[in-house]
Design a protein around this motif. Structure first.
Motif, mmCIF file in Angstrom:
data_model
loop_
_atom_site.group_PDB
_atom_site.id
_atom_site.type_symbol
_atom_site.label_atom_id
_atom_site.label_comp_id
_atom_site.label_asym_id
_atom_site.label_seq_id
_atom_site.Cartn_x
_atom_site.Cartn_y
_atom_site.Cartn_z
ATOM 1 N N ARG A 31 12.980 -1.326 -10.655
ATOM 2 C CA ARG A 31 11.729 -2.009 -11.086
ATOM 3 C C ARG A 31 10.411 -1.044 -10.720
ATOM 4 N N GLY A 32 9.741 -0.780 -11.912
ATOM 5 C CA GLY A 32 8.685 0.073 -11.687
ATOM 6 C C GLY A 32 8.954 1.514 -11.333
ATOM 7 N N TYR A 33 10.224 2.147 -11.745
ATOM 8 C CA TYR A 33 10.707 3.428 -11.306
ATOM 9 C C TYR A 33 9.863 4.314 -12.401
ATOM 10 N N ASN A 34 9.204 5.467 -11.809
ATOM 11 C CA ASN A 34 8.469 6.356 -12.785
ATOM 12 C C ASN A 34 8.634 7.889 -12.425
ATOM 13 N N LYS B 174 7.111 10.082 -11.164
ATOM 14 C CA LYS B 174 6.544 10.612 -9.827
ATOM 15 C C LYS B 174 7.772 10.115 -8.788
ATOM 16 N N LEU B 175 8.179 9.047 -8.742
ATOM 17 C CA LEU B 175 9.484 8.885 -7.884
ATOM 18 C C LEU B 175 10.556 9.453 -8.072
ATOM 19 N N PHE B 176 10.812 9.710 -9.450
ATOM 20 C CA PHE B 176 11.901 10.582 -9.908
ATOM 21 C C PHE B 176 11.677 12.085 -9.288
ATOM 22 N N ALA B 177 10.671 12.839 -9.389
ATOM 23 C CA ALA B 177 10.232 13.810 -8.720
ATOM 24 C C ALA B 177 10.687 13.866 -7.116
ATOM 25 N N ASP B 178 9.901 12.917 -6.552
ATOM 26 C CA ASP B 178 10.315 12.652 -5.219
ATOM 27 C C ASP B 178 11.686 12.566 -4.654
ATOM 28 N N ASP B 179 12.459 11.934 -5.752
ATOM 29 C CA ASP B 179 13.700 11.537 -4.932
ATOM 30 C C ASP B 179 14.694 12.885 -5.394
ATOM 31 N N ALA B 180 14.269 13.714 -6.560
ATOM 32 C CA ALA B 180 14.991 14.995 -6.762
ATOM 33 C C ALA B 180 14.796 15.910 -5.914
ATOM 34 N N LEU B 181 13.371 16.082 -5.225
ATOM 35 C CA LEU B 181 13.205 17.004 -4.214
ATOM 36 C C LEU B 181 14.058 16.405 -2.692
ATOM 37 N N ALA B 182 13.839 15.323 -2.455
ATOM 38 C CA ALA B 182 14.527 14.997 -1.369
ATOM 39 C C ALA B 182 16.021 15.139 -1.395
ATOM 40 N N GLY C 83 10.826 12.897 1.434
ATOM 41 C CA GLY C 83 10.106 12.390 0.337
ATOM 42 C C GLY C 83 11.091 11.236 -0.366
ATOM 43 N N ALA C 84 12.348 11.076 -0.171
ATOM 44 C CA ALA C 84 13.049 9.974 -0.909
ATOM 45 C C ALA C 84 12.249 8.849 -0.992
ATOM 46 N N GLN C 85 12.379 8.045 -2.095
ATOM 47 C CA GLN C 85 11.730 6.788 -2.377
ATOM 48 C C GLN C 85 12.559 5.794 -2.681
ATOM 49 N N THR C 86 13.851 6.034 -3.399
ATOM 50 C CA THR C 86 14.802 5.103 -3.849
ATOM 51 C C THR C 86 16.380 5.654 -3.393
ATOM 52 N N PRO C 87 17.258 4.632 -3.633
ATOM 53 C CA PRO C 87 18.444 5.176 -3.409
ATOM 54 C C PRO C 87 18.892 6.157 -4.571
#
Length: 581
Positions: free
Chosen positions: A16-19, A21-29, A340-344
């Motif tokens: 929900r609300g995934y965007n 920026k969150l994708f970039a943070d998760d990919a780097l983490a 910087g991970a934001q989601t699973p």
């Protein structure tokens, strides 16, 4: 469709609300976490007594399964030191020598562990972690750390050694010390020095040179991967395995294993039931502790019952893809969160990276010295040994301290499973002993108040013919006869008693045995001309007593408060306590 997916896979709520920026943070983490996770996975597989590739397999599909069912946004699931040690102990008891059979047995262990976790989840037993007290957990982790250190010294020294207990490992190494490989020792000692410097000295040095804190921290965390590259290049470039007998990882299979259940004989399934139950319990406790700590930082929450499903699914996934038991690891989860991970989804990306490594890059690990992997484990876990908490537990509570020290002794000298079972048994036994003879006190009214307290601690006024007693425990089968004997002795020692009031503010539960004892007490007191009353009975307890018909059988009354009871049964003493003549 989305709501249906949420119900089937509750872990997907993070979508929900995934965007972007969150994708970039998760990919780097995921990239940063993978750098740490790959060497750790190889090392922990060796610690578990399995081929190194098992660690890679256990770091792929479990992460995806947890993302679908777990409740933590940043918990990183995979092989961890303590569970790897427990896996080694369980598989070692089976007497298997074929690596393929060992991996199949490890998969069966993961499947059984996952099964236990899923059953616990279906029964909403998230509180099962409470069976392990903190002193027992601390002692278990400390003892496991010492065993891990002892088991990895053989790789540092380049000798053959085996054993499930500390004396066995020490004796085995002592007998093989003549085979000491100086090259392995050089690699091991050098790797330890490198990792210690990278962890303790490099970041301040880089920061002093003007490198941003985030970049310096990332470089420091990449030290295990950098060590793998350096030691592999040295060993390969100088052909040290061929010339000097340096123990290396050797050939690893490329690709991922087929999706299939572990195929082992029925007797192995039976022998693994006990170890699987303990592994599921320890893994759940560790994972929930890590998840809750990280969630508190982020003002989020972790649902223990959901964690049971998440970890159960992760272990089942490991079993079907060549892995072994997994749980949420502290070091990798902290790295994942700080990266910087934001989601699973960060875990899913990490799984994909490791899968790519398993498919295409495993030949690069051929010359990796096992001494370097052993150093990686030692540096990762040595701080887990916590003797101060054992000392503090003993100082505060001898029963908790005894449980902790017995756990420590049992794990080190009797074996991992026996030691943990011993600690849990002693902890539960001490609770039963305390509740079999619970704290109780005669109570009297504190002058000038409506409070009733123990005359041994406070100045109170006691009634000459009303005996008021407070029991500070649930009443159940283990202490039901204790209450009978206590009141019988009390009546024998106190003449002139016409009423007994059982004060129940701390009684949260009354089982069938205790109810039978209350009926016996009521009848005995009634036969001797004494009336039994209850006061301050909690609502749910009172409901059960009413449903059982005890309120109708009771010779006296059930009072809302102790003050109301005394005001009714002995108003003169109550007025005197209030200063009214």
């Amino acid at each position: 469709m989305f709501k249906l997916a949420m119900r089937i896979f509750p872990g997907l709520n993070w979508l929900r609300g995934y965007n972007a920026k969150l994708f970039a943070d998760d990919a780097l983490a995921s990239i940063i976490t993978s750098i740490l996770l790959i060497p750790q996975s190889l090392a922990y597989a060796l610690l578990a007594g399995l081929p190194p590739q098992a660690g890679l397999y256990a770091s792929t599909t479990p992460l995806i399964a947890y993302a679908l069912f777990g409740s933590s946004r940043v918990l990183a699931v995979g092989p961890v030191a303590v569970v790897s040690l427990m896996t080694a102990a369980a598989i070692g008891e089976l007497g298997l020598n074929d690596p393929a059979q060992q991996m199949a047995a490890a998969g069966a262990l993961a499947l059984l562990s996952g099964g236990f976790l899923l059953v616990f989840g279906l029964l909403n037993l998230g509180s099962i972690a409470n069976f392990l007290s903190r002193p027992v957990i601390s002692a278990f982790i400390t003892a496991s750390t010492l065993l891990i250190i002892a088991s990895q010294l053989r790789h540092i020294l380049g000798i053959e050694a085996s054993g499930a207990t500390l004396p066995e490992l020490v004796l085995s190494m002592a007998q093989s010390i003549g085979q000491l490989n100086l090259l392995a020792l050089a690699f091991g000692a050098g790797s330890l020095a490198f990792l210690i410097f990278m962890r303790g000295g490099l970041q301040p040095l880089l920061t002093g040179l003007g490198v941003p804190d985030g970049t310096a921290s990332t470089i420091t965390r990449a030290s295990p991967a950098l060590l793998v590259v350096i030691t592999t290049l040295i060993a390969a470039g100088m052909s040290l395995a061929d010339r000097n007998g340096l123990s290396i990882v050797g050939e690893l299979p490329t690709g991922l294993p087929p999706l299939q259940p572990p195929l082992v004989p029925l007797e192995i399934w039976r022998e693994l039931l006990g170890p699987a139950a303990l592994i599921s319990l320890i893994g759940f406790v560790e994972s929930v502790s890590v998840g809750q700590s990280l969630a508190a930082r982020r003002r989020e929450s972790v649902n223990p019952n959901r964690e049971l499903f998440g970890l159960g699914a992760a272990n089942a996934a490991a079993a079907f893809t060549g892995g072994y038991p997994v749980t949420g690891g502290f070091a990798r989860s902290v790295v994942n969160e700080q990266a910087g991970a934001q989601t699973p989804l960060a875990g899913v990306f990490t799984a994909l990276i490791i899968a790519i490594v398993a498919v295409f890059l495993t030949p690069l690990f051929y010359h990796l010295p096992k001494a370097a992997l052993a150093a990686t484990i030692l540096v990762a876990i040595w701080k887990l040994a916590d003797f101060h908490s054992l000392r503090d537990a003993w100082r505060y509570s001898h029963s908790d301290g005894a449980a902790a020290f017995l756990t420590l002794f049992g794990v080190l000298f009797l074996g991992v499973e026996i030691g943990l079972t011993l600690g849990v048994t002693v902890s539960i036994g001490s609770i039963l002993l305390r509740t079999m003879k619970p704290h109780w006190a005669q109570v009297g009214q504190v002058p000038g108040t409506h409070h009733f307290r123990n005359p041994n601690r406070h100045d109170v006024i006691l009634s000459p013919h009303v005996f008021a007693i407070r029991v500070d425990s649930a009443l159940y089968f283990a202490n039901a006869h204790f209450l009978e004997d206590l009141l019988a002795q009390t009546m024998a020692e106190h003449e002139g008693i016409t009423d007994v009031v059982l004060m129940c503010p701390a009684v949260n539960f009354i089982d069938a045995s205790a109810l039978a004892s209350l009926r016996t007490i009521n009848q005995r007191l009634s036969d001797s001309g004494v009336t039994l009353h209850l006061s301050e009975v909690k609502g749910p307890v009172n409901d059960h007593l009413m449903a059982a018909g005890f309120a109708d059988e009771l010779s006296g009354e059930i009072f809302l408060s102790q003050y109301a009871a005394m005001r009714t049964l002995d108003p003169q003493t109550t007025l005197r306590a209030e200063g009214v003549d």
